[in-house]
Structure formats: structure tokens, C-alpha cells
Design a protein around this motif. Structure first.
Motif, short mmCIF file in Angstrom:
data_model
loop_
_atom_site.label_atom_id
_atom_site.label_comp_id
_atom_site.label_asym_id
_atom_site.label_seq_id
_atom_site.Cartn_x
_atom_site.Cartn_y
_atom_site.Cartn_z
N ILE A 706 0.86 -1.19 0.00
CA ILE A 706 0.00 0.00 0.00
C ILE A 706 0.89 1.24 0.00
N GLY A 707 0.80 2.03 -1.05
CA GLY A 707 1.61 3.24 -1.16
C GLY A 707 0.94 4.43 -0.48
N ASP A 708 1.70 5.50 -0.32
CA ASP A 708 1.20 6.69 0.38
C ASP A 708 0.01 7.32 -0.32
N ASN A 709 -0.14 7.10 -1.62
CA ASN A 709 -1.21 7.75 -2.38
C ASN A 709 -2.33 6.79 -2.78
N ASP A 710 -2.34 5.60 -2.16
CA ASP A 710 -3.27 4.56 -2.61
C ASP A 710 -4.65 4.63 -1.97
N LEU A 711 -4.75 5.21 -0.78
CA LEU A 711 -6.00 5.09 -0.03
C LEU A 711 -6.90 6.30 -0.13
N GLY A 712 -6.36 7.48 0.12
CA GLY A 712 -7.19 8.65 0.26
C GLY A 712 -6.90 9.75 -0.75
N TYR A 714 -5.41 12.54 -0.17
CA TYR A 714 -4.10 13.13 0.12
C TYR A 714 -3.19 12.00 0.61
N PRO A 715 -1.88 12.23 0.51
CA PRO A 715 -0.95 11.16 0.92
C PRO A 715 -1.05 10.85 2.41
N LEU A 716 -0.98 9.58 2.73
CA LEU A 716 -0.81 9.14 4.12
C LEU A 716 -0.02 7.83 4.09
N HIS A 717 0.83 7.66 5.07
CA HIS A 717 1.72 6.49 5.11
C HIS A 717 1.31 5.58 6.25
N LEU A 718 1.10 4.31 5.93
CA LEU A 718 0.73 3.33 6.95
C LEU A 718 1.97 2.74 7.58
N SER A 719 1.91 2.57 8.88
CA SER A 719 3.01 1.97 9.63
C SER A 719 2.55 0.63 10.19
N ARG A 720 3.40 0.03 11.02
CA ARG A 720 3.00 -1.16 11.77
C ARG A 720 2.62 -0.78 13.21
N ASP A 721 2.46 0.52 13.46
CA ASP A 721 2.12 0.99 14.80
C ASP A 721 0.78 0.42 15.25
N TYR A 761 -1.97 -0.90 12.65
CA TYR A 761 -1.61 -0.31 11.36
C TYR A 761 -2.08 1.13 11.25
N PHE A 762 -1.70 1.90 12.27
CA PHE A 762 -2.00 3.33 12.26
C PHE A 762 -1.14 4.02 11.21
N ALA A 763 -1.59 5.17 10.76
CA ALA A 763 -0.74 6.02 9.93
C ALA A 763 0.31 6.69 10.82
N ASP A 764 1.50 6.86 10.29
CA ASP A 764 2.53 7.57 11.05
C ASP A 764 2.99 8.85 10.35
N GLN A 765 2.58 9.03 9.10
CA GLN A 765 2.84 10.28 8.36
C GLN A 765 1.60 10.57 7.52
N TRP A 766 1.25 11.89 7.44
CA TRP A 766 0.07 12.23 6.65
C TRP A 766 0.13 13.70 6.23
N ASP A 767 -0.59 13.96 5.16
CA ASP A 767 -0.70 15.32 4.65
C ASP A 767 -1.42 16.20 5.69
N ALA A 768 -1.09 17.49 5.64
CA ALA A 768 -1.66 18.43 6.61
C ALA A 768 -3.17 18.54 6.50
N GLN A 769 -3.76 18.08 5.39
CA GLN A 769 -5.21 18.11 5.25
C GLN A 769 -5.92 17.15 6.22
#
Length: 831
Positions: A706-712, A714-721, A761-769
Motif C-alpha cells: 500500500i503506497g502513500d497515495n493509494d488510499l485517500g 491526500y498522501p498518508l503512510h501506513l506503519s505497523r504501529d 496499522y496506524f498512519a505515522d505520516q500524513w498530509d496536513a489536510q
């Protein structure tokens, strides 16, 4: 040695039920001859189903001919399910069967401890506290004493290593290290010595890997602390290399999505010394794996060497005189452990070389205790070897035959026997309630068994090539599926009457009545006549209070319906169905009949208490039309339907060809983007729906692929958190966010009573939006704020959530239900 025979019987029964050891090719006979001629064993130890190294197991069995076992601390109960909706105990049941199918392929044997997989654990200290370290340590000691391995191998390093990946993983290594010494100490767990003897393995090794140590090849080179094994050897008898066999074995872990491609060619495994005598160059260094290790065993080895030299694949029966001679000598071996195990191996080889096939099949798969069942026992001799069927014993029935079997003509004997007089069969670790960490097992002798011994066994006394043999065959039920062909399942004792609720839980807003349906089924050949009632949580009432039932034949079914009225306040409790028989006028537990049934495992029928969770939740809702894209293991839509929402399932065709604007909200189930590959191609369409005023809720996905631009939008990065402590305090980051306010005001109390975890699998990086709404953390960790992200996009709203709603909603957790309803309610978007 009574308990060992019980274990051995169980293992051999597993093989018999699949035909393994009966329909055997000449190449397999030769392979098994080599195993019979090898006296050595290895125990592999890890934490979960799918942790085992199937490559190494296949090599140890196939190339080194060693008896090889896998001890899994858990049955994988806390895992997630890629192929169905099973969770908890049923997830463990499914994964147990997947392990057994894997062992049937790679040739290993399977054992377990009583440890419950309570979900992801970040430390061995937490794990060992929940498991009750002493209880599980005793199980590992018992497994070593029972299996008597020459060598023990752990999959994971101990907690002081820089790699563990999971508290269960490192705990499995820690327990193996302690048990390595304790198994030889008569003062350790002395109560076990009624069943087994102390045992000291020669050495303990750690199966190191380049997965977590990129320098392993360099570190292992010329290092005496390492043994390297090339498991990529090709076995012409099997027509595959061991890494190819391993791929087939690992692919049985389908519920975890571990289908594996076959790999061919050289592949190195690294075994690092942990304790005991350090090996000098080879795994079994200093260990005699020949029959000469036994007193008077040299003659057995010489006979088997001759049988291997003289083996004729065109006529395996040529070596029967040697096998018979070896069998008689093995029967005189003083070591009871190896005598029992090797006699069973030799017996199966004699039957295979003589072309003897024997089975026992019932006319049904589950019958009430004490009732009769028809069993057909069939024996066929398919070579010219003389075979006489002397006697058949089953339950309390003995039949003397004394018949010579005709060449290649099956001899059938039909017997009617009574089922054991007990209430029901149930996987032994699920017979009673268990806590979060440890299963309760009724007897020491049962600890470690992969599953229950068979309900009925046919003992068939034969004379094969002049040698009297007793062949035990489990009574099974077989049928022909039009797609999958012949299938087999175990014969079980069923309750007289079962009752299945129509839902796994019942959820209703406070003040709203809910209809509860119970599907009753008779498993008794006599009339079942009585009354069914419900035991309700405090404040709930039922109309009617009881329901009469009369089922006049086996398999008869009836639906009964109760209308429940919840109390005027929030309530969570259990509904349990009970019944009283008109015969004895006593109140009985009513059991459900639940099935775990997939084509890659034997179907499993279990009889838990007939009970469900009932939740009345203080809830504000409004009518919504929900488009739901299912993920694997997803029960969320059932809860939404009970709450009164109109839920429509969307697939690729529906998303691509419907006017999505008719939906108030579109929800994707857990891991939908991981498993529904078509979703990536529909992203533009889904984002257009949001932009035009729609609302989209995406539940958690794993980060694999799953890439940063695949879900929403705006970009968001999924982690293993993840946050694994379900009681972890919730920190409201944005209290004014409508999600926390409308239509239900979310309070701190809404985060009470959750199950297993907060999320994963929380996001650990995301666009400011994106705006984070809630944060929490496990003890001694930094706060994680990527569990619930909300973004405006055009006129609509996009939400990503790693919160484990897929666990909370089916469990009827009120606060999680209220929060999820808020996620669905597009108060500020489309009207």
C-alpha cells in the motif's frame, strides 16, 4: 508410557484419516524405510502457527530421516483471518487444522502448549505474565520429556536479542532455554514423572536468519558457534526439493495469507549454538542416529540395511520377510519410547508393502451420546501376500472372522455400535471457559495433543505374511463433494439438541425491542421433547418467556423466536439458551453447533454453549444508506444492519456501474485494499464520490503493497504501529471535531470495556489536510495519533481509521458502536 501411546495414537490417526501410510507409492515406501532405519529426533519451538520453518522441517524429515516435531506455544487464536470471519477460539481451531495439514505435507508432528494467543504483545514480560509463565514452562518441559528430542531448535532469539518482533516470539525462545535444563531435573515439575521420564537434549540451537540479520552469512563463516544446512537439496524419491515441499506446506496457512511460491536450488539455514554440547560441523554431531544406539539394536539396523538394498519398486513385497524380522526384534527393544514409535512405523510399512488398505466409515458424522451408529469396516489386500482377517473390535463389539482375504477384493463388515455415553465432544482445550492467557486442560496426559483422540476406533486384527498385527483405524465419515471429490471428517458425539442464535451478537438502541431467533436441531434418533428458555442480562425481558419444542427424528429442525425488551439504560450482558427435557424435567445447557469448514482442512464441528452478547446502547442514529466493500474476516455489516441501517454490499461491478451518489456513506472493510486488488483502479471514482459530497470510511489495511497515495485524496503512510493494551487511555486531540460530537457525544467512558486492542496499522505520516482525532499509547511508548484521521475533500469527508472496530462491534462494545456511528454520519457533508 500411557500418555505417549495416547499421543502417538492421535498422530497416527491423523495420517490414517487422510490415507497417508496406506495409499503409499514405492518411492514413499523407500523413504519411510530410511526413516525406520534412523533413530534420532529434533524438536522445533516457536510461538504461533506459521512461525515454523517448513523448509528445515521438510529437510530434517526427508533428507536426515529424523523424527521432527513442531511445538507451537499457541494455536494462533489472536490472529486475523484472510479467508473468513472466525476470530478468537475459532481462529485457533482453524489455524490448528492448517498446521496439521502443513505437517501432513512436510512430515513433521505437531504439539501445542496451553498458551492462548491473546493478540500482539510488545514484550516478553507482558506475554509471560498473561500466559502464567510457570504453567507454560511446565508444558514445554512436558513436551521435551514426552518427545525426547536429541536436538532442540528455536525459531526466535531470547528477549536479550535485538530481534523478537513479538513478545510471544521471544517468550517461546526464553521458555525453550529454561526447559532445556529443567526437563532433565527430577525436581522440576515432578508431577509429570507419573507419565514421562526426565530427558536431557544434547544441544539447543537458534535458527538465525538473514530476515533480521543481514550479516548472518559473514558472521557464520568459519564460526564454530554456527551450523549451516543447505535445505535446497533435491529428493528424486519425492520429485521435489525440500524448499519446494516447504512451499506447499507453508501454503496451508491460508487464513494468514501465507501462500508461498516454490523455490528451487541451494538455500542455507543458519543454526546458532545456544546451550548444551556445541556441534562440530553438523547438526547431529556426537549423536548416534543408527539402531546401534539401542541395546541389541545392531541386528535391526543390519536387517533394515538389507531391506533397503533389496528394495524393488516394482514389487515392494519382496522385503516383507526382512520387515517382519525387524518388527519382531523391535518388539524386544527395552527403550519403550523408541519401541512404541518404531513398531508403529514398521507396522505401516508392512501394510504398505503388502498392499493392505483398511478403513472404518460411519453413516453419519455426529450422533447423540448413547445412540447407535452404523459403521462399515473395510479391508483389502492388493498384492499376492497372504492376509487373514482374524477379528474386529469396536466399542463393546467383538466379531471373530478368521477369513483369508481374496486378492484385490474388499472385505466389508457392517457393525452397529453405540456412541460413547457423554454429553458432547468438544476440542479438549475448549471444553471449559478459559482466561486470557491459558487454556484449561482436564488432564496432564492431554497437554500438547494437537486435537482430541478419535471418538470411535476400529481395532482390526490381521495376520500379514505370517505376522499378527493389530491395525487401529479411526471411525470417520466420508462423502463425495461434486467439486472437491472425496472428503473426510471425524465422527463426533453431539448433544441431543442444539440451538444456534441467528447472530453472533445482538445490538439495539436503548428502548428498542429486538427479535432473537434460535435454530434448534435434533442429533438424537429418539423424540426430543421439552422447553427452551433464555437466561437474560439484568433488566431484559423476553416474550414469550419459554418456548415448547418437539423434534421427532434425527436432523429435524425448528425455529423459535423471542422478542427481547432491553432496559432503559445502556446494558451489556450475555443471553444463554437453556432447555428442559420432558423425560427428566431437568434444566440443561443448550449448546450451539458451529462449523469451521474450508476445503483445505477437515471440517470441524464444535458445540459451545449457546450464548451471545446482548448490547443495548444509548445511541442517536438517523437513516443511512451504506455501501459496504467487504474485507476478509469482516462482521461489521451484521452489526450495522441490526442498528437499522440499510447496508448494500459493493463489489467491483457495483462500484463501477452504479451511481454512487445514492449512498450516504461508503465503507471499506478491514484489509479490503490488500485483498480486493480492483479497488486501486476505482480510486479516482471513489474520490470523485467524496469530492461531490460523499463520505468514505476506510478501515485498517496492512502496509504491505500500500503506497502513500493509494488510499485517500491526500498522501498518508501506513506503519505497523498499534496499541495492544485495550485499556490504554484515549487522548482526545480535537474535541470539537464533529466525529466526537454528532450525533453522539463521545465521552471518556466510551473507551471503556474494549476487547483485545485499541487498533493497528496506524498512519505515522500524513498530509496536513488530515486531522488526527484521538491518540493513545501502550505503556512506556510515545503517543500514537494516526488511528483516526479525518480530511475534508471537496464537499465530502474522507476518514482513515486503524481502530479495531472489526473486533469491537461484533463484541457489542457500546462506546465503539457509538463512535463508529459518528464516523458514518455525514453531518457536515452531503445532505
Amino acid at each position: 508410557m500411557k500418555d505417549f501411546r495416547l499421543y502417538l495414537f492421535c498422530v497416527l490417526s491423523l495420517f490414517a484419516q487422510t490415507g497417508w501410510g496406506q495409499d503409499v507409492s514405492s518411492s514413499r515406501i523407500l523413504q519411510d524405510l530410511q526413516r525406520l532405519n534412523t533413530v534420532g529426533s529434533v524438536l522445533y519451538v516457536a510461538a504461533h502457527p506459521d512461525d515454523e520453518n517448513t523448509r528445515l522441517i521438510a529437510y530434517l524429515v526427508g533428507d536426515m530421516h529424523l523424527r521432527t516435531g513442531y511445538l507451537s506455544m499457541t494455536r494462533g487464536d489472536g490472529g486475523q483471518n484472510l479467508i473468513g470471519t472466525e476470530k478468537g477460539d475459532y481462529m485457533g481451531l482453524l489455524r490448528t487444522q492448517e498446521l496439521l495439514e502443513a505437517r501432513r505435507i512436510d512430515g513433521g508432528e505437531q504439539m501445542f502448549t496451553r498458551a492462548v494467543d491473546f493478540g500482539y504483545s510488545k514484550s516478553s514480560s507482558e506475554t509471560l505474565e498473561k500466559w502464567d509463565k510457570q504453567a507454560i514452562l511446565s508444558d514445554v518441559v512436558y513436551a521435551i520429556r514426552k518427545f525426547r528430542p536429541d536436538v532442540i531448535i528455536t525459531r526466535f532469539p531470547t528477549p536479550d536479542s535485538n530481534y523478537g518482533g513479538h513478545g510471544h516470539h521471544s517468550s517461546s525462545a526464553l521458555l525453550a532455554r529454561e526447559a532445556f535444563d529443567l526437563a532433565a531435573d527430577p525436581k522440576a515439575f515432578p508431577e509429570q514423572l507419573k507419565y514421562v521420564q526426565t530427558w536431557q537434549a544434547k544441544r539447543l540451537l537458534f535458527n538465525a536468519s538473514s530476515w533480521w540479520n543481514e550479516d548472518i552469512e559473514k558472521q557464520a563463516k568459519d564460526n564454530p558457534a554456527f551450523v549451516t544446512v543447505d535445505i535446497g537439496a533435491y529428493n528424486p524419491l519425492l520429485g521435489m526439493s525440500y524448499n519446494e515441499i516447504a512451499a506447499l506446506s507453508r501454503s496451508m496457512h491460508k487464513s494468514q495469507g501465507f501462500g508461498a511460491a516454490r523455490v528451487r536450488g541451494s538455500q542455507t539455514e543458519y543454526l546458532q549454538h545456544t546451550a548444551g554440547d556445541m556441534a562440530k560441523g553438523s547438526l547431529m554431531d556426537g549423536i548416534d542416529t543408527r539402531w546401534s544406539r539401542m541395546e541389541n539394536g545392531k541386528a535391526i539396523g543390519e536387517i533394515l540395511d538389507r531391506a533397503i538394498r533389496n528394495f524393488n519398486p516394482q514389487d515392494p513385497s519382496v522385503i516383507l520377510p526382512d520387515l517382519v524380522a525387524a518388527y519382531k526384534l523391535i518388539d524386544k527393544v527395552k527403550d519403550a519410547y523408541w519401541r512404541s514409535y518404531k513398531l508403529a512405523q514398521a507396522r505401516d510399512l508392512i501394510l504398505a508393502c503388502a498392499g493392505v488398505y483398511a478403513d472404518a466409515a460411519s453413516d453419519n458424522y455426529a450422533v447423540a451420546g448413547g445412540e447407535g451408529v452404523n459403521v462399515k469396516v473395510s479391508v483389502i489386500a492388493r498384492t499376492g501376500v497372504p492376509v487373514k482377517w482374524q477379528r474386529l473390535s469396536m466399542a463393546a463389539n467383538d466379531t471373530t472372522l478368521g477369513v483369508d482375504l481374496a486378492f484385490n477384493v474388499a472385505k466389508d463388515v457392517n457393525v452397529r455400535v453405540l456412541m460413547p455415553q457423554r454429553e458432547r465432544d468438544q476440542p479438549y482445550w475448549l471444553q471449559g471457559a478459559h482466561d486470557d492467557g491459558t487454556f484449561r486442560v482436564p488432564s496432564q496426559e492431554w497437554i500438547g495433543l494437537p486435537e482430541n483422540p478419535t471418538t470411535l476406533t476400529a481395532s482390526i486384527d490381521l495376520v500379514v505374511g505370517g505376522l499378527p498385527l493389530t491395525v487401529d483405524r479411526p471411525v470417520v465419515y466420508s462423502w463425495t463433494d461434486r467439486v472437491d471429490g472425496e472428503r473426510i471428517r471425524p465422527l463426533l458425539v453431539a448433544p441431543q439438541l442444539t440451538g444456534n442464535f441467528s447472530n453472533t451478537s445482538f445490538v439495539t438502541p436503548v428502548g428498542k425491542q429486538v427479535d432473537v431467533t434460535l435454530n434448534l436441531r435434533s442429533w438424537d434418533q429418539q423424540v426430543v421433547d421439552g422447553t427452551v428458555t433464555l437466561t437474560l442480562p439484568e433488566g431484559w425481558t423476553s416474550e414469550p418467556a419459554s418456548y415448547p419444542v418437539r423434534l421427532d427424528k434425527y436432523g429435524a429442525e425448528s425455529l423459535v423466536r423471542f422478542r427481547l425488551t432491553p432496559p432503559a439504560v445502556s446494558s451489556v450482558g450475555r443471553i444463554q439458551a437453556m432447555w428442559s427435557s420432558h423425560k427428566d424435567r431437568l434444566l440443561h445447557n443448550l449448546y450451539a453447533a458451529d462449523e469451521v469448514n474450508y476445503t483445505h482442512i477437515r471440517p470441524q464441528l464444535v458445540f459451545p454453549l449457546s450464548q451471545v452478547t446482548a448490547t443495548a446502547v444509548q445511541l442517536n442514529t438517523k437513516p443511512l444508506r451504506i455501501g459496504y466493500i467487504m474485507g476478509p474476516g469482516d462482521d461489521v455489516p451484521a452489526t450495522l444492519t441490526q442498528l437499522g441501517y440499510k447496508v448494500e454490499m459493493l463489489d467491483e461491478h457495483a462500484v463501477g456501474n452504479n451511481d454512487l451518489s445514492k449512498y450516504d456513506v461508503i465503507v471499506t472493510g478491514v484489509r479490503a485494499f490488500n485483498t480486493e486488488t480492483w479497488l486501486a483502479g476505482k480510486k479516482k471514482m471513489l474520490m470523485k464520490y467524496v469530492e461531490n459530497g460523499g463520505r468514505m470510511v476506510v478501515q485498517y489495511n496492512t502496509n504491505g503493497g500500500i503506497g502513500d497515495n493509494d488510499l485517500g485524496p491526500y498522501p498518508l503512510h501506513l506503519s505497523r504501529d498499534r496499541v495492544t493494551v485495550e485499556e490504554a487511555p484515549a487522548h482526545i486531540i480535537e474535541p470539537r471535531n464533529p466525529i466526537l460530537d454528532r450525533p453522539n457525544k463521545i465521552a471518556d467512558t466510551d473507551f471503556n470495556g474494549w476487547v483485545q486492542e485499541r487498533g493497528l496499522y496506524f498512519a505515522d505520516q500524513w498530509d496536513a489536510q488530515y486531522k488526527p482525532v484521538v491518540g493513545w499509547h501502550d505503556p512506556d511508548e510515545e503517543e500514537k495519533t494516526g488511528a483516526l484521521l479525518v480530511a475534508k475533500y471537496g464537499k465530502g469527508t474522507f476518514i482513515y481509521t486503524g481502530i479495531s472496530f472489526f473486533r469491537q462491534l461484533p463484541a457489542g462494545v457500546p462506546g465503539a458502536i457509538r463512535l463508529f456511528v459518528n464516523l458514518l454520519s455525514n453531518e457536515e457533508g452531503k445532505k
